[in-house]
Write an enzyme that holds these catalytic residues in place. Structure first.
Site, PDB file in Angstrom:
ATOM      1  N   ASP A  34       0.850  -1.194   0.000  1.00 15.08           N
ATOM      2  CA  ASP A  34       0.000   0.000   0.000  1.00 15.08           C
ATOM      3  C   ASP A  34       0.888   1.248   0.000  1.00 15.08           C
ATOM      4  O   ASP A  34       1.914   1.303   0.681  1.00 15.08           O
ATOM      5  CB  ASP A  34      -0.912   0.003   1.238  1.00 15.08           C
ATOM      6  CG  ASP A  34      -2.070   0.972   1.091  1.00 15.08           C
ATOM      7  OD1 ASP A  34      -3.217   0.521   0.926  1.00 15.08           O
ATOM      8  OD2 ASP A  34      -1.824   2.206   1.135  1.00 15.08           O
ATOM      9  N   ILE A  35       0.464   2.253  -0.751  1.00 14.87           N
ATOM     10  CA  ILE A  35       1.241   3.491  -0.888  1.00 14.87           C
ATOM     11  C   ILE A  35       1.234   4.322   0.400  1.00 14.87           C
ATOM     12  O   ILE A  35       2.143   5.125   0.623  1.00 14.87           O
ATOM     13  CB  ILE A  35       0.704   4.305  -2.092  1.00 14.87           C
ATOM     14  CG1 ILE A  35       1.778   5.207  -2.658  1.00 14.87           C
ATOM     15  CG2 ILE A  35      -0.567   5.056  -1.758  1.00 14.87           C
ATOM     16  CD1 ILE A  35       1.439   5.788  -4.030  1.00 14.87           C
ATOM     17  N   ASN A  92     -13.029  -3.399   2.179  1.00 14.53           N
ATOM     18  CA  ASN A  92     -14.049  -2.357   2.282  1.00 14.53           C
ATOM     19  C   ASN A  92     -14.972  -2.441   1.077  1.00 14.53           C
ATOM     20  O   ASN A  92     -14.515  -2.531  -0.059  1.00 14.53           O
ATOM     21  CB  ASN A  92     -13.386  -0.977   2.321  1.00 14.53           C
ATOM     22  CG  ASN A  92     -12.574  -0.767   3.580  1.00 14.53           C
ATOM     23  OD1 ASN A  92     -13.027  -1.092   4.674  1.00 14.53           O
ATOM     24  ND2 ASN A  92     -11.363  -0.239   3.442  1.00 14.53           N
ATOM     25  N   GLN A  99     -14.749   2.718   1.047  1.00 10.08           N
ATOM     26  CA  GLN A  99     -13.998   2.146  -0.077  1.00 10.08           C
ATOM     27  C   GLN A  99     -13.619   3.292  -1.012  1.00 10.08           C
ATOM     28  O   GLN A  99     -14.479   4.033  -1.482  1.00 10.08           O
ATOM     29  CB  GLN A  99     -14.832   1.110  -0.835  1.00 10.08           C
ATOM     30  CG  GLN A  99     -14.043   0.481  -1.983  1.00 10.08           C
ATOM     31  CD  GLN A  99     -14.862  -0.516  -2.809  1.00 10.08           C
ATOM     32  OE1 GLN A  99     -16.029  -0.764  -2.529  1.00 10.08           O
ATOM     33  NE2 GLN A  99     -14.224  -1.075  -3.816  1.00 10.08           N
ATOM     34  N   HIS A 105     -10.301  -5.287  -3.547  1.00  6.95           N
ATOM     35  CA  HIS A 105      -8.980  -5.525  -2.963  1.00  6.95           C
ATOM     36  C   HIS A 105      -9.128  -5.929  -1.511  1.00  6.95           C
ATOM     37  O   HIS A 105     -10.049  -5.503  -0.823  1.00  6.95           O
ATOM     38  CB  HIS A 105      -8.081  -4.289  -3.072  1.00  6.95           C
ATOM     39  CG  HIS A 105      -8.714  -3.024  -2.552  1.00  6.95           C
ATOM     40  ND1 HIS A 105      -9.641  -2.320  -3.275  1.00  6.95           N
ATOM     41  CD2 HIS A 105      -8.557  -2.354  -1.389  1.00  6.95           C
ATOM     42  CE1 HIS A 105     -10.026  -1.257  -2.590  1.00  6.95           C
ATOM     43  NE2 HIS A 105      -9.394  -1.255  -1.433  1.00  6.95           N
ATOM     44  N   HIS A 107      -7.019  -5.807   2.037  1.00 10.06           N
ATOM     45  CA  HIS A 107      -5.875  -5.261   2.771  1.00 10.06           C
ATOM     46  C   HIS A 107      -5.323  -6.371   3.664  1.00 10.06           C
ATOM     47  O   HIS A 107      -6.099  -7.086   4.309  1.00 10.06           O
ATOM     48  CB  HIS A 107      -6.304  -4.121   3.695  1.00 10.06           C
ATOM     49  CG  HIS A 107      -6.877  -2.926   2.990  1.00 10.06           C
ATOM     50  ND1 HIS A 107      -6.162  -1.758   2.813  1.00 10.06           N
ATOM     51  CD2 HIS A 107      -8.089  -2.711   2.440  1.00 10.06           C
ATOM     52  CE1 HIS A 107      -6.928  -0.864   2.193  1.00 10.06           C
ATOM     53  NE2 HIS A 107      -8.106  -1.417   1.957  1.00 10.06           N
TER      54      HIS A 107
END
Ligand code: AMP
Length: 123
Positions: A34-35, A92, A99, A105, A107
């Site tokens: 994740d960024i 989410n 979301q 996706h 996490h």
């Protein structure tokens, strides 16, 4: 449910139009960091198919896609070395869950004691 947006950021990552810090890639899924990590380990696992959210994926994806995706989540945890210490997976769906990216996706959070479940809303 809204139609799938081919220009969402994860679709661009899948097409190689923008970079990601890749952890693993399988026939059915891609996992990348994740960024904006919210834990020492924060990885996203996405299916390669075009699904808006968990509801869309669970309803429409084929059995092989679902199995391949779940196995990729497990493989990501193995590769990250967090199976023994523990990790949390979370998906989410929709506005109440905030979301942001409309491509399904999961996490994967790990690397510290994550506490129990979710925080109550701020008063
Ligand atoms: P969600 O709120 O469940 O839709 O989460 C979307 C996640 O995608 C957030 O944790 C973002 O930090 C993450 N994210 C957004 N853009 C990127 C990107 N280009 N590379 C990696 N993670 C991203």
């Amino acid at each position: 449910m809204a139609a799938y947006d081919e220009n969402n950021i994860f679709a661009k990552i899948l097409r190689g139009e923008i970079p990601c810090k890749k952890l693993l890639e399988t026939e059915q899924a891609l996992a990348f960091h994740d960024i904006a990590p919210q834990a020492p380990v924060h990885v996203l696992v996405i299916p390669k198919g075009a699904y808006v959210s968990s509801a869309d994926f669970f309803a429409r994806a084929g059995d092989a896609e679902i199995a391949g995706f779940c196995r990729a989540v497990a493989q990501a945890a193995e590769q990250l070395g967090v199976v023994e210490s523990g990790y949390r997976i979370l998906a989410n769906h929709g506005p109440d869950a905030h979301q942001e990216v409309p491509h399904f996706h999961v996490h994967l959070f790990a690397g510290r004691d994550l506490g129990r479940m979710i925080k109550p809303p701020e008063k």
